[in-house]
Design an enzyme around this catalytic site. Sequence first.
Site, PDB file in Angstrom:
ATOM      1  CB  ILE A  74      -0.982   0.001   1.252  1.00 37.31           C
ATOM      2  CG1 ILE A  74      -1.740  -1.281   1.190  1.00 37.31           C
ATOM      3  CG2 ILE A  74      -1.754   1.178   1.339  1.00 37.31           C
ATOM      4  CD1 ILE A  74      -2.716  -1.157   2.478  1.00 37.31           C
ATOM      5  CD  GLU A 115       3.459  -0.862   4.937  1.00 34.40           C
ATOM      6  OE1 GLU A 115       4.299  -0.151   4.841  1.00 34.40           O
ATOM      7  OE2 GLU A 115       3.301  -1.433   6.163  1.00 34.40           O
ATOM      8  CG  ASN A 166      -1.541   3.543  10.373  1.00 36.09           C
ATOM      9  OD1 ASN A 166      -2.913   3.348  10.343  1.00 36.09           O
ATOM     10  ND2 ASN A 166      -0.805   2.711  11.023  1.00 36.09           N
TER      11      ASN A 166
END
Length: 346
Positions: free
Chosen positions: A205, A247, A212
């Site tokens: 990602i 991720e 985040n």
Amino acid sequence: MGYANAAFDLLKRSAIPPYPQFYELLYTYATGVNPSLNNRINAVFRSGVSPSTDLAEALYNEFLRSDLNERMSSVSERMHARIESVHDAIDAAMTTANAYSGSLQSATGDLERDLGGDAMRELASRLLFETRRMQDTNRELERKLEASRDDISALQRDLDDVRRESMLDPLTKIANRKSFDDGLADAIEEARQSGVPLCLMLVDIDHFKSFNDSYGHQTGDQVLRLVAMTLKSNIKGKDLAARYGGEEFVAILPSTDLKGAMIVAENIRKAIQAKELLKRSTNEKLGRITASFGVAGFKPSDNASSLIERADQCMYAAKRAGRNRVVSEDELIEITEMPAADVSAA
């Protein structure tokens, strides 16, 4: 805070005690990250049934409770108890069988002598008693073995459920790293023996750490679930989607050549990019998610590590080339010759 307030409001209106597990249940409902849970709770609300502590407990246990270790312990204890029961029954049967054998040997010796009518009747009575005792012991053993067979079938089902759960990533509910490692080893062995193509797709990602940090881990978790769901829904058959770590996600694509794998990866990239994030509490638009993809094909000289390494190199080449794109190993040399961009915030 919007989710928290919604959860507390639901607790108050439902007259459910604000225990931590019930708060977690309704907080999860408020976020909408678990569609199955939301469908079940919505059905309860539509039915007009007053929510109860028992119902909340049942929903929590079904959808949120992580009791894998407890279930493993329970299965182990039940298996141990059943084995002990069978051992006891077998020991009793062996003891009775030995006694019966001794009685038969004794009777054989008696029959070799001349016996009177009373002695013969006594011998027959004793043998009949021992035979009936042996029959009773055998019936008890059969009963316990029959019960054990049913219990072992149930235990096998429980063990299968526990095993499946142990192979899933608890956050995204797709295969975990162990499941991926096992699946890749099997896929490589099959490709090596049959000669069918095999490809590996690595997905990362873009800018996830920045995302985040900006919106919080709860929203970050929703992004991970969204990407996992998109990845899983766009593969099929014997393909395996897994969370590789953090991720990063991975997909094993058996019986798929590099060209086909590139098409699959591009479809997934577009599907991820098409989803716009919305903060439910404020309707704030958080933007779109993008991801970078690396695709490598299996070669006869490959092992798991070398195949993963090439897919990883392709994925980082996609990062250097500007992110939100798919790079295959065929493109790797061309991409790596371009000026490297900063990927520190990947």
